[in-house]
Design a protein around this motif. Structure first.
Motif, PDB file in Angstrom:
ATOM      1  N   ALA A   1       0.113   5.335   1.896  1.00  0.00           N
ATOM      2  CA  ALA A   1      -0.025   3.925   2.249  1.00  0.00           C
ATOM      3  C   ALA A   1       1.223   3.146   1.854  1.00  0.00           C
ATOM      4  O   ALA A   1       1.832   3.391   0.811  1.00  0.00           O
ATOM      5  N   ARG A   2       1.627   2.212   2.676  1.00  0.00           N
ATOM      6  CA  ARG A   2       2.804   1.395   2.421  1.00  0.00           C
ATOM      7  C   ARG A   2       2.407  -0.068   2.351  1.00  0.00           C
ATOM      8  O   ARG A   2       1.492  -0.515   3.031  1.00  0.00           O
ATOM      9  N   LEU A   3       3.115  -0.795   1.507  1.00  0.00           N
ATOM     10  CA  LEU A   3       2.803  -2.200   1.269  1.00  0.00           C
ATOM     11  C   LEU A   3       3.952  -3.054   1.779  1.00  0.00           C
ATOM     12  O   LEU A   3       5.094  -2.908   1.318  1.00  0.00           O
ATOM     13  N   ASP A   4       3.676  -3.933   2.719  1.00  0.00           N
ATOM     14  CA  ASP A   4       4.723  -4.750   3.326  1.00  0.00           C
ATOM     15  C   ASP A   4       4.913  -6.043   2.530  1.00  0.00           C
ATOM     16  O   ASP A   4       4.500  -7.122   2.945  1.00  0.00           O
ATOM     17  N   VAL A   5       5.561  -5.926   1.367  1.00  0.00           N
ATOM     18  CA  VAL A   5       5.807  -7.092   0.520  1.00  0.00           C
ATOM     19  C   VAL A   5       6.757  -8.086   1.196  1.00  0.00           C
ATOM     20  O   VAL A   5       6.491  -9.296   1.202  1.00  0.00           O
ATOM     21  N   PRO A   6       7.872  -7.640   1.783  1.00  0.00           N
ATOM     22  CA  PRO A   6       8.763  -8.604   2.451  1.00  0.00           C
ATOM     23  C   PRO A   6       8.044  -9.398   3.551  1.00  0.00           C
ATOM     24  O   PRO A   6       8.266 -10.600   3.700  1.00  0.00           O
ATOM     25  N   GLY A   7       7.188  -8.721   4.309  1.00  0.00           N
ATOM     26  CA  GLY A   7       6.455  -9.420   5.362  1.00  0.00           C
ATOM     27  C   GLY A   7       5.534 -10.482   4.794  1.00  0.00           C
ATOM     28  O   GLY A   7       5.489 -11.616   5.292  1.00  0.00           O
ATOM     29  N   ALA A   8       4.802 -10.139   3.735  1.00  0.00           N
ATOM     30  CA  ALA A   8       3.883 -11.097   3.119  1.00  0.00           C
ATOM     31  C   ALA A   8       4.637 -12.285   2.531  1.00  0.00           C
ATOM     32  O   ALA A   8       4.222 -13.444   2.677  1.00  0.00           O
ATOM     33  N   LEU A   9       5.762 -12.016   1.854  1.00  0.00           N
ATOM     34  CA  LEU A   9       6.555 -13.101   1.258  1.00  0.00           C
ATOM     35  C   LEU A   9       7.130 -14.023   2.333  1.00  0.00           C
ATOM     36  O   LEU A   9       7.118 -15.250   2.195  1.00  0.00           O
TER      37      LEU A   9
ATOM     38  N   ASP B   1      -5.419   0.437  -1.315  1.00  0.00           N
ATOM     39  CA  ASP B   1      -5.020   1.783  -0.903  1.00  0.00           C
ATOM     40  C   ASP B   1      -3.798   2.264  -1.680  1.00  0.00           C
ATOM     41  O   ASP B   1      -3.649   3.458  -1.938  1.00  0.00           O
ATOM     42  N   VAL B   2      -2.930   1.314  -2.030  1.00  0.00           N
ATOM     43  CA  VAL B   2      -1.656   1.675  -2.652  1.00  0.00           C
ATOM     44  C   VAL B   2      -1.808   1.939  -4.148  1.00  0.00           C
ATOM     45  O   VAL B   2      -1.283   2.916  -4.677  1.00  0.00           O
ATOM     46  N   ILE B   3      -2.523   1.059  -4.861  1.00  0.00           N
ATOM     47  CA  ILE B   3      -2.613   1.206  -6.318  1.00  0.00           C
ATOM     48  C   ILE B   3      -3.990   1.691  -6.779  1.00  0.00           C
ATOM     49  O   ILE B   3      -4.200   1.938  -7.962  1.00  0.00           O
TER      50      ILE B   3
END
Length: 457
Positions: A191-199, A66-68
């Motif tokens: 759309a937002r991507l939760d990179v900190p959450g995934a890491l 959704d983001v890229i």
């Protein structure tokens, strides 16, 4: 062949290699250990590095399209996966192989959701989409069940390296096909991507699993790693609660009893059923002295019974029997199979040593798999359907990885004498017996099961 069929073939090929690589290295593990000098505490990471990174980033991978944009996500996932396969297949050091498996897991976490999104945006709702999704699901099932046999054939006639390098020519063919078939699409600004959450989730899972594998030695580093892993997972939970608008796992899902209790049951089941392949592969080769090909063929009854039950029998049973009863029955039958499997000795023949217990394990797993999938996705709002599905897949991978780490640590032995090995593998299968019995008991937490009329329709 029209464009839609080519897109279906492309999505299925990508899904096949992603699922295949969950199990394809199992049969090759003794060869990998001998080639690179991996000991018993490191060897499980050849499996777990893939599973844990896949699990940790799977939810974020689903949002990445959704983001890229779908085209970029598919190509990025495919490139990561295939380059990592090349690096892993040519690795000469254990660290390089394990790192490559981790990057493979990251590529898979991006690629797997992109294949499904590709189909749902290509085929309109109705018969065409249903048929496409059925083919996609069947290919995924075939990849999972074919992993052990494929790994056996490649290891026997080529090398363990071929179990990873086989992905490279598939990627070489798929990449230009994707470039020509996939339309350019725009990235979403909403759309937002939760990179900190995934890491944070992935770091917590890896650190906790590492600590578990080392706890047998009772050193301070192992305890610190396990504590750090639990702390990171707690931070992940707090992060998800604070950032509910972009959460990888919406906290509101856990207010549904079916989702929270269902995933707890799924975690217990995954902690036995996934590590089973690891321990059986090693037992066949180290204890019974089967070659890689014979080991792969030895798994055929397990896979055929599971497919037969999952496709034909269980959907019909669910019309007449509640899901909770089916899950409890399946777990109990699998527990009996694992108990029987724990009696394996160097003198065991195939029929009584592997086929008999394997069929019981497969019957039990086949009976519980579809019902538990139905439970953990029931009662979920349409806007949370993707998150619930992602949570289910993550729970399976995490359960399998943590279960494997704990059992490998509990049964590790440097003595390779047949009697010692038989005792170690017997202990592992007894642990699986206990976990399966706990799974059966845990079904009491589930909402009272009803006959699933939707399956009948």
């Amino acid at each position: 062949m029209d464009r839609r069929r080519l897109l279906l073939a492309l999505a299925c090929a990508a899904q096949f290699i992603v699922v295949l690589d969950v199990s394809v290295v199992n049969v090759a593990l003794p060869s990998i250990s001998a080639s690179l000098g991996l000991d018993e505490t490191v060897l499980p990471w050849v499996v777990n590095a893939y599973a844990l990174v896949f699990a940790g980033f799977l939810l974020m991978g689903g949002r990445l399209a959704d983001v890229i944009g779908r085209r970029r996500a598919f190509l990025a996932g495919l490139a990561l996966f295939c380059v990592a396969s090349l690096v892993g297949g040519t690795a000469v050091e254990p660290g390089a192989l394990i790192a490559a498996r981790a990057v493979q897991g990251l590529g898979a976490a991006v690629l797997a959701p992109a294949t499904l999104t590709l189909l749902t945006t290509t085929f309109p709702e109705g018969n065409d989409r249903t048929r496409a999704l059925a083919i996609w699901a069947a290919v995924g099932m075939a990849g999972g069940t074919a992993g052990n046999l494929t790994g056996g054939v490649l290891t026997e006639y080529l090398s363990w390296r071929a179990t990873l390098l086989i992905n490279v020519p598939i990627g070489v063919v798929a990449a230009p096909l994707a470039l020509s078939l996939l339309a350019r699409d725009r990235a979403s600004t909403a759309a937002r991507l939760d990179v900190p959450g995934a890491l944070t989730a992935t770091a917590g899972l890896i650190t906790l699993t590492y600590g578990i594998t080392q706890l047998r030695d009772a050193d301070s580093l192992a305890v610190a790693a396990a504590f750090a892993g639990l702390t990171l997972l707690a931070l992940f939970a707090a992060h998800e609660a604070r950032h509910s608008d972009a959460a990888l796992i919406p906290v509101r899902l856990f207010r549904l009893r079916a989702v929270s209790a269902g995933n707890a049951v799924l975690l217990l089941a995954g902690a036995c059923l996934n590590p089973m392949w690891y321990f059986l592969s090693l037992a066949m080769q180290e204890l019974l002295h089967y070659g890689p090909l014979a080991t792969g063929l030895g798994f055929l009854p397990h896979t055929l019974v599971s497919i037969l039950l999952g496709v034909n029998v269980v959907p019909r049973l669910m019309r007449h029997v509640g899901t909770r009863a089916l899950i409890a029955t399946g777990a109990s039958i699998s527990a009996a199979g694992f108990g029987w499997q724990s009696l394996l000795t160097p003198d065991s023949g195939y029929v009584l040593g592997l086929l008999g217990p394997g069929i019981l394990i497969a019957i039990g797993g086949g009976l519980l798999n579809t019902p538990i999938t139905t439970v953990v996705t029931s009662g979920v709002a349409a806007e949370d359907a993707g998150a619930a599905s992602g949570l289910m897949n993550t729970t399976k991978q995490v359960g399998g990885a943590v279960g494997l780490a704990a059992m490998a640590a509990a049964t590790a032995t440097a003595d390779r004498a047949p009697g010692v090995l038989a005792a170690a593998y017997g202990h592992a299968f007894l642990l699986m017996t206990g976990l399966m019995l706990a799974t059966a008991l845990a079904t009491a937490m589930l909402p009272r099961a009803e006959r699933t009329e939707a399956v009948a329709s």
